[in-house]
Write a protein that holds these residues in place. Structure first.
Motif, PDB file in Angstrom:
ATOM      1  N   LEU A  70     -18.680  13.358  35.132  1.00 22.38           N
ATOM      2  CA  LEU A  70     -17.992  14.241  34.185  1.00 22.38           C
ATOM      3  C   LEU A  70     -18.949  15.166  33.445  1.00 22.38           C
ATOM      4  O   LEU A  70     -18.575  16.268  33.033  1.00 22.38           O
ATOM      5  N   LYS A  71     -20.195  14.706  33.273  1.00 22.76           N
ATOM      6  CA  LYS A  71     -21.162  15.498  32.510  1.00 22.76           C
ATOM      7  C   LYS A  71     -21.871  16.542  33.367  1.00 22.76           C
ATOM      8  O   LYS A  71     -22.664  17.330  32.848  1.00 22.76           O
ATOM      9  N   LYS A  72     -21.605  16.505  34.673  1.00 23.02           N
ATOM     10  CA  LYS A  72     -22.223  17.514  35.537  1.00 23.02           C
ATOM     11  C   LYS A  72     -21.671  18.900  35.231  1.00 23.02           C
ATOM     12  O   LYS A  72     -20.568  19.047  34.697  1.00 23.02           O
ATOM     13  N   LYS A  73     -22.446  19.927  35.600  1.00 25.31           N
ATOM     14  CA  LYS A  73     -22.023  21.310  35.362  1.00 25.31           C
ATOM     15  C   LYS A  73     -20.739  21.600  36.118  1.00 25.31           C
ATOM     16  O   LYS A  73     -20.629  21.341  37.315  1.00 25.31           O
ATOM     17  N   LYS A  74     -19.766  22.124  35.392  1.00 29.26           N
ATOM     18  CA  LYS A  74     -18.455  22.359  36.000  1.00 29.26           C
ATOM     19  C   LYS A  74     -18.495  23.573  36.918  1.00 29.26           C
ATOM     20  O   LYS A  74     -19.282  24.494  36.735  1.00 29.26           O
ATOM     21  N   GLY A  75     -17.587  23.590  37.877  1.00 26.70           N
ATOM     22  CA  GLY A  75     -17.460  24.700  38.802  1.00 26.70           C
ATOM     23  C   GLY A  75     -16.555  25.784  38.238  1.00 26.70           C
ATOM     24  O   GLY A  75     -16.481  25.976  37.021  1.00 26.70           O
ATOM     25  N   PRO A  76     -15.829  26.520  39.110  1.00 30.01           N
ATOM     26  CA  PRO A  76     -14.913  27.574  38.631  1.00 30.01           C
ATOM     27  C   PRO A  76     -13.853  27.001  37.699  1.00 30.01           C
ATOM     28  O   PRO A  76     -13.451  25.840  37.808  1.00 30.01           O
ATOM     29  N   GLU A  77     -13.448  27.839  36.764  1.00 32.56           N
ATOM     30  CA  GLU A  77     -12.457  27.412  35.779  1.00 32.56           C
ATOM     31  C   GLU A  77     -11.118  27.081  36.424  1.00 32.56           C
ATOM     32  O   GLU A  77     -10.440  26.148  36.027  1.00 32.56           O
ATOM     33  N   THR A  78     -10.716  27.891  37.434  1.00 25.56           N
ATOM     34  CA  THR A  78      -9.434  27.650  38.100  1.00 25.56           C
ATOM     35  C   THR A  78      -9.662  27.368  39.574  1.00 25.56           C
ATOM     36  O   THR A  78     -10.592  27.895  40.185  1.00 25.56           O
ATOM     37  N   VAL A  79      -8.845  26.512  40.121  1.00 27.19           N
ATOM     38  CA  VAL A  79      -8.940  26.157  41.533  1.00 27.19           C
ATOM     39  C   VAL A  79      -7.805  26.858  42.270  1.00 27.19           C
ATOM     40  O   VAL A  79      -6.627  26.673  41.934  1.00 27.19           O
ATOM     41  N   PRO A  80      -8.104  27.752  43.269  1.00 27.63           N
ATOM     42  CA  PRO A  80      -7.029  28.461  43.987  1.00 27.63           C
ATOM     43  C   PRO A  80      -6.210  27.496  44.834  1.00 27.63           C
ATOM     44  O   PRO A  80      -6.757  26.757  45.647  1.00 27.63           O
ATOM     45  N   LEU A  81      -4.930  27.489  44.628  1.00 30.03           N
ATOM     46  CA  LEU A  81      -4.028  26.633  45.384  1.00 30.03           C
ATOM     47  C   LEU A  81      -3.098  27.429  46.299  1.00 30.03           C
ATOM     48  O   LEU A  81      -2.557  26.873  47.240  1.00 30.03           O
ATOM     49  N   GLU A  82      -2.875  28.737  46.028  1.00 25.26           N
ATOM     50  CA  GLU A  82      -1.929  29.550  46.799  1.00 25.26           C
ATOM     51  C   GLU A  82      -2.470  30.966  46.881  1.00 25.26           C
ATOM     52  O   GLU A  82      -2.905  31.538  45.876  1.00 25.26           O
ATOM     53  N   PHE A  83      -2.441  31.543  48.094  1.00 27.20           N
ATOM     54  CA  PHE A  83      -2.941  32.914  48.232  1.00 27.20           C
ATOM     55  C   PHE A  83      -1.976  33.919  47.600  1.00 27.20           C
ATOM     56  O   PHE A  83      -2.384  34.908  47.025  1.00 27.20           O
ATOM     57  N   ILE A  84      -0.682  33.669  47.748  1.00 26.42           N
ATOM     58  CA  ILE A  84       0.327  34.575  47.178  1.00 26.42           C
ATOM     59  C   ILE A  84       0.990  33.847  46.017  1.00 26.42           C
ATOM     60  O   ILE A  84       1.658  32.833  46.220  1.00 26.42           O
ATOM     61  N   PRO A  85       0.781  34.306  44.813  1.00 26.32           N
ATOM     62  CA  PRO A  85       1.374  33.604  43.653  1.00 26.32           C
ATOM     63  C   PRO A  85       2.896  33.596  43.735  1.00 26.32           C
ATOM     64  O   PRO A  85       3.530  34.576  44.150  1.00 26.32           O
ATOM     65  N   ALA A  86       3.496  32.488  43.371  1.00 25.48           N
ATOM     66  CA  ALA A  86       4.955  32.368  43.382  1.00 25.48           C
ATOM     67  C   ALA A  86       5.546  33.105  42.181  1.00 25.48           C
ATOM     68  O   ALA A  86       4.957  33.125  41.104  1.00 25.48           O
ATOM     69  N   ARG A  87       6.742  33.735  42.404  1.00 29.60           N
ATOM     70  CA  ARG A  87       7.440  34.424  41.323  1.00 29.60           C
ATOM     71  C   ARG A  87       8.862  33.908  41.254  1.00 29.60           C
ATOM     72  O   ARG A  87       9.593  33.974  42.232  1.00 29.60           O
ATOM     73  N   GLY A  88       9.232  33.418  40.127  1.00 32.31           N
ATOM     74  CA  GLY A  88      10.576  32.884  39.969  1.00 32.31           C
ATOM     75  C   GLY A  88      10.676  31.459  40.471  1.00 32.31           C
ATOM     76  O   GLY A  88       9.805  30.958  41.180  1.00 32.31           O
ATOM     77  N   LEU A  89      11.798  30.856  40.142  1.00 31.09           N
ATOM     78  CA  LEU A  89      11.988  29.461  40.500  1.00 31.09           C
ATOM     79  C   LEU A  89      12.161  29.273  41.998  1.00 31.09           C
ATOM     80  O   LEU A  89      11.714  28.279  42.573  1.00 31.09           O
ATOM     81  N   LEU A  90      12.791  30.271  42.668  1.00 33.99           N
ATOM     82  CA  LEU A  90      13.066  30.154  44.098  1.00 33.99           C
ATOM     83  C   LEU A  90      12.068  30.930  44.950  1.00 33.99           C
ATOM     84  O   LEU A  90      12.250  31.052  46.155  1.00 33.99           O
ATOM     85  N   GLY A  91      11.002  31.446  44.367  1.00 35.96           N
ATOM     86  CA  GLY A  91       9.956  32.097  45.138  1.00 35.96           C
ATOM     87  C   GLY A  91      10.199  33.590  45.327  1.00 35.96           C
ATOM     88  O   GLY A  91      10.954  34.235  44.585  1.00 35.96           O
ATOM     89  N   GLN A  92       9.559  34.183  46.369  1.00 34.64           N
ATOM     90  CA  GLN A  92       9.663  35.610  46.663  1.00 34.64           C
ATOM     91  C   GLN A  92      11.074  35.961  47.177  1.00 34.64           C
ATOM     92  O   GLN A  92      11.823  35.086  47.612  1.00 34.64           O
ATOM     93  N   ARG A  93      11.372  37.294  47.177  1.00 35.32           N
ATOM     94  CA  ARG A  93      12.691  37.732  47.622  1.00 35.32           C
ATOM     95  C   ARG A  93      12.911  37.428  49.103  1.00 35.32           C
ATOM     96  O   ARG A  93      14.028  37.116  49.517  1.00 35.32           O
ATOM     97  N   ASP A  94      11.861  37.506  49.891  1.00 36.33           N
ATOM     98  CA  ASP A  94      12.009  37.261  51.323  1.00 36.33           C
ATOM     99  C   ASP A  94      11.923  35.787  51.692  1.00 36.33           C
ATOM    100  O   ASP A  94      12.045  35.440  52.873  1.00 36.33           O
ATOM    101  N   ASP A  95      11.705  34.918  50.717  1.00 37.19           N
ATOM    102  CA  ASP A  95      11.586  33.491  51.034  1.00 37.19           C
ATOM    103  C   ASP A  95      12.909  32.929  51.510  1.00 37.19           C
ATOM    104  O   ASP A  95      13.974  33.367  51.067  1.00 37.19           O
ATOM    105  N   LEU A  96      12.824  31.979  52.408  1.00 36.50           N
ATOM    106  CA  LEU A  96      14.022  31.364  52.967  1.00 36.50           C
ATOM    107  C   LEU A  96      14.877  30.734  51.882  1.00 36.50           C
ATOM    108  O   LEU A  96      16.109  30.811  51.912  1.00 36.50           O
ATOM    109  N   CYS A  97      14.251  30.114  50.919  1.00 31.07           N
ATOM    110  CA  CYS A  97      14.978  29.451  49.836  1.00 31.07           C
ATOM    111  C   CYS A  97      15.782  30.473  49.027  1.00 31.07           C
ATOM    112  O   CYS A  97      16.929  30.218  48.635  1.00 31.07           O
ATOM    113  N   ASN A  98      15.214  31.666  48.822  1.00 37.43           N
ATOM    114  CA  ASN A  98      15.879  32.701  48.034  1.00 37.43           C
ATOM    115  C   ASN A  98      17.032  33.353  48.813  1.00 37.43           C
ATOM    116  O   ASN A  98      17.983  33.851  48.217  1.00 37.43           O
ATOM    117  N   GLN A  99      16.942  33.323  50.121  1.00 40.20           N
ATOM    118  CA  GLN A  99      17.986  33.920  50.933  1.00 40.20           C
ATOM    119  C   GLN A  99      19.264  33.088  50.965  1.00 40.20           C
ATOM    120  O   GLN A  99      20.360  33.612  51.106  1.00 40.20           O
TER     121      GLN A  99
END
Length: 501
Positions: free
Chosen positions: A467-496
């Motif tokens: 825990l005392k070691k030097k920390k890395g990046p503040e944020t860890v990338p989990l998704e290349f395209i950020p999600a928008r809205g509860l059901l995702g992008q307009r073209d997402d299958l869930c939104n359709q």
């Protein structure tokens, strides 16, 4: 004495009776009234009566037999004996204050009776000590029914005196022998009380330190055994050997083994006499065997003990549980010492190296930080074992010839094997373990790596260090395209196919 109630009434009455007895022998029968209060059920009254008896018989012992008739002396001696017997009984009183006061009063009587003996000594210059009274005190402290550890801690202060310590060792030896012979099943409480007392006995380092006597003497004679360190060591040895020859509970054996190397063996007149107890403990296995190693190490290295099966049994102690026992640090410290000799045969060191490597595959990270340098140190000390890492023109092996189930290291075929387990650990999930395992890929440096800093290492300390070691990046990338809205992008299958209403 007629029982009277009220604050301080019993105390004032006892005071008057005490003064009357000391002032005139004609009032001697008042002693019965004082002794009767010792039987009271009230704690305060008992304490007042004990103090009164302390003053009364203390004064009579100091006064001696001046002017007293033989009949009076015999009669008063019986009253004194009755008082001492009752004080012994009070050592089992529910109140610790009463116990403590009874003990201090008895020890006061020991001191006074030694300085002013009840019987005139037959020879001038004879050593005087009230052995019978003191032995009764020790007997009462070593109860079979009640844990007396707290009271024994109070008695410990008297053991600073050389004569008290010497006679305590003798009395304890006699009590242990008498109780063990008289009871087919000795209670655990008794053994615990004896162990508590024995642990409190610590001998001086040199004879010139023997000068602090509880019973004062005008001149100390060289003819007295109590003035010689060798006699103290002999009594100390008889006390411990008499205790350890009996079948003790396993929990108590562990406690004895923990203090064996520094509190018992250095003070024995003949340390080699402990070999029977230590070898029996070493043969038990598990944590008991680990603890017996310390004592055996001292006997082997300092007292020339020969133990033909020692390394075979040490090899047998290496199992997966060795990384999780309470005494892991002590075991690996001693194993490191035992395997430090350059005269050990290569097959033996190879067997230990291979066994540790195999166990390392399932060991926790905190143990691996210690085991991996341990293995590398063995290879540094014994170059003949480096064929386990690099074997020029060696045959191709389809299976590992090492037999992990073989109890005899000479037959385990470890020298024909390799340390493939260390190479496997180079892919360990913990980067520090992987780094430590990779050291074996390089030429091993001549100076050994000390394993002392890793012996007590815990998983919590590793976690805290990470825990005392030097920390890395503040944020860890989990998704290349950020999600928008509860059901995702307009073209997402869930939104359709779903809408929020």
């Amino acid at each position: 004495m007629e029982r009277v109630f009220g604050p301080g009434v019993a105390r004032r009455t006892l005071g008057r009776l005490l003064e009357a007895v000391l002032a005139s022998r004609a009032e001697a029968n008042a002693v019965f009234d004082i002794l009767a209060v010792l039987q009271s059920e009230d704690q305060e009254e008992i304490q007042d009566a004990v103090r009164a008896c302390s003053r009364l018989f203390g004064a009579l012992l100091e006064r001696g037999s001046q002017g007293a008739t033989r009949k009076y002396k015999v009669w008063m001696r019986h009253r004194y004996q009755s008082c001492c017997n009752r004080l012994m009984e009070l050592l089992a009183h529910p109140s610790f204050q009463v116990k403590e006061l009874a003990l201090s009063t008895l020890m006061k009587f020991v001191q006074l009776e030694g300085a002013h003996p009840l019987e005139k000594p037959k020879w001038e210059g004879n050593y005087l000590f009230p052995r019978q009274l003191f032995k009764s005190v020790v007997d009462s402290l070593l109860s079979l029914e009640e844990d007396r550890s707290l009271l024994l801690s109070q008695f410990r202060e008297y053991l600073e005196h050389d004569d008290i310590r010497y006679h305590t060792m003798q009395a304890a030896s006699d009590t242990v022998a008498r109780v063990a012979n008289g009871h087919p099943e000795v209670p655990l409480t008794f053994w615990n009380n004896v162990f508590t007392l024995l642990c409190a006995v610590s001998l001086p380092r040199q004879e010139s330190d023997i000068s602090n006597f509880y019973v004062k003497h005008a001149v100390l004679s060289d003819k007295w055994k109590v003035t010689h360190l060798k006699e103290h060591r002999r009594a100390f040895q008889l006390m411990w050997l008499g205790f350890l020859k009996h079948k003790l509970p396993l929990s108590l054996c562990k406690k004895v083994l923990v203090i064996m190397h520094d509190s018992i063996l250095p003070h024995l007149a003949q340390p080699s006499l402990m070999i029977d107890f230590l070898t029996r403990a070493y043969d038990i296995g598990g944590a008991v065997s680990l603890l017996a190693l310390n004592g055996l190490f001292i006997l082997i290295h300092k007292h020339n003990l020969e133990y033909p099966e020692f390394y075979r049994k040490l090899y047998g102690l290496l199992d997966p549980s060795v990384f999780h026992v309470k005494y892991r640090a002590r075991f690996f410290h001693l194993a490191d010492l035992f395997l430090s000799s350059s005269h050990l045969p290569a097959y033996l060191v190879a067997a230990f190296t291979k066994r540790l490597s195999r166990l390392a595959l399932t060991a926790p990270p905190e143990a691996l930080f210690m085991v991996l340098p341990f293995i590398c140190n063995l290879l540094r000390r014994h170059p003949a074992c480096r064929v386990l890492v690099h074997r020029p023109r060696g045959p191709e092996l389809d299976v590992d010839p090492y037999d992990p189930n073989e109890e005899d290291p000479a037959k385990s075929r470890a020298l024909e094997s390799s340390l493939w387990e260390i190479q496997a650990l180079q892919q360990h999930y913990h980067p520090e373990v992987s780094k430590a395992a990779s050291v074996i890929n390089q030429v091993l440096s001549v100076p050994e790596v000390s394993i002392a800093p890793f012996l007590e290492l815990t998983a919590f300390e590793i976690f805290e260090r990470d825990l005392k070691k030097k920390k890395g990046p503040e944020t860890v990338p989990l998704e290349f395209i950020p999600a928008r809205g509860l059901l995702g992008q307009r073209d997402d299958l869930c939104n359709q196919h779903f809408t929020l209403s």
